[in-house]
Write an enzyme that holds these catalytic residues in place. Structure first.
Site, short mmCIF file in Angstrom:
data_model
loop_
_atom_site.label_atom_id
_atom_site.label_comp_id
_atom_site.label_asym_id
_atom_site.label_seq_id
_atom_site.Cartn_x
_atom_site.Cartn_y
_atom_site.Cartn_z
N CYS A 5 27.48 26.33 33.47
CA CYS A 5 26.10 25.88 33.33
C CYS A 5 25.23 26.97 32.70
O CYS A 5 25.12 28.07 33.24
CB CYS A 5 25.55 25.48 34.70
N GLY A 94 17.21 11.89 27.26
CA GLY A 94 17.03 13.17 26.55
C GLY A 94 17.49 14.39 27.32
O GLY A 94 17.28 15.51 26.86
N HIS A 101 15.60 20.53 35.73
CA HIS A 101 14.54 21.41 35.21
C HIS A 101 13.33 20.57 34.87
O HIS A 101 13.45 19.38 34.54
CB HIS A 101 15.03 22.21 34.01
N HIS A 103 10.06 20.51 32.42
CA HIS A 103 9.36 21.07 31.26
C HIS A 103 7.87 21.11 31.59
O HIS A 103 7.31 20.10 32.04
CB HIS A 103 9.54 20.19 30.03
P1 AMP Z 1 16.59 18.81 28.38
O1 AMP Z 1 16.72 18.20 27.02
O2 AMP Z 1 15.54 18.17 29.24
O3 AMP Z 1 17.92 18.93 29.08
O4 AMP Z 1 16.04 20.28 28.15
C1 AMP Z 1 16.83 21.38 27.91
C2 AMP Z 1 15.93 22.41 27.30
O5 AMP Z 1 16.55 23.68 27.43
C3 AMP Z 1 15.66 22.21 25.79
O6 AMP Z 1 14.25 22.05 25.58
C4 AMP Z 1 16.20 23.48 25.16
O7 AMP Z 1 15.41 23.93 24.09
C5 AMP Z 1 16.20 24.45 26.32
N1 AMP Z 1 17.18 25.52 26.24
C6 AMP Z 1 18.49 25.41 25.96
N2 AMP Z 1 19.08 26.62 26.00
C7 AMP Z 1 18.12 27.51 26.33
C8 AMP Z 1 18.09 28.92 26.52
N3 AMP Z 1 19.20 29.67 26.38
N4 AMP Z 1 16.92 29.51 26.83
C9 AMP Z 1 15.81 28.76 26.95
N5 AMP Z 1 15.76 27.43 26.80
C10 AMP Z 1 16.90 26.81 26.48
ZN ZN Z 2 23.39 25.24 36.87
#
Ligand code: AMP
Ligand code: ZN
Length: 115
Positions: A5, A94, A101, A103
């Site tokens: 993860c 999405g 998490h 946003h």
């Molecule tokens: P979701 O589409 O809701 O699963 O959001 C995942 C989010 O994680 C996306 O907005 C990505 O830009 C962000 N993300 C993925 N990898 C990283 C990372 N290494 N550091 C910061 N954000 C990340």
């Molecule tokens: Zn995790």
């Protein structure tokens, strides 16, 4: 902690991130691909894949998430107390990273409905 993860790796420090806030149970870091001037990810340290996997024992943790959201949303000046908290659940909604998490986005006029 889940071995494959990406957010667990960020939480453990094995992948770098721009952390802006941390509590005992939550980390907040900047999204690597921001969709707005402010785009933070509020991430519980516990590996919970999605809302669908929450249980009663996570109730306190979810309360903490919204306390952190309020704290950030009301103290980051650029937001002027206007912001959106988004949780995507499942690929069709999405969700890309299967570690729950939230946003927190803002800093510009947001539109509705989302895509
Ligand atoms: P979701 O589409 O809701 O699963 O959001 C995942 C989010 O994680 C996306 O907005 C990505 O830009 C962000 N993300 C993925 N990898 C990283 C990372 N290494 N550091 C910061 N954000 C990340
Ligand atoms: Zn995790």
């Amino acid at each position: 902690m889940s071995d494959n993860c990406i957010f667990c790796k960020i939480i453990s420090g094995s992948i770098p991130s721009e952390k802006v806030h941390e509590t005992q149970n939550i980390v907040v870091f900047k999204d690597i691909n921001p969709v707005s001037p402010v785009h933070l990810l509020i991430v519980p340290k516990k590996h919970i894949p999605s809302i669908n996997d929450l249980s009663g024992e996570d109730a306190h943790l979810m309360g903490d998430v919204f306390r952190v959201a309020r704290e950030l949303g009301t103290t980051i000046e650029e937001l002027e107390k206007n912001y959106r908290v988004i949780i995507s659940t499942g690929p069709d909604a999405g969700q890309v990273v299967p570690h729950i998490h939230f946003h927190l986005i803002g800093g510009r006029k947001l539109t509705w409905p989302p895509g």
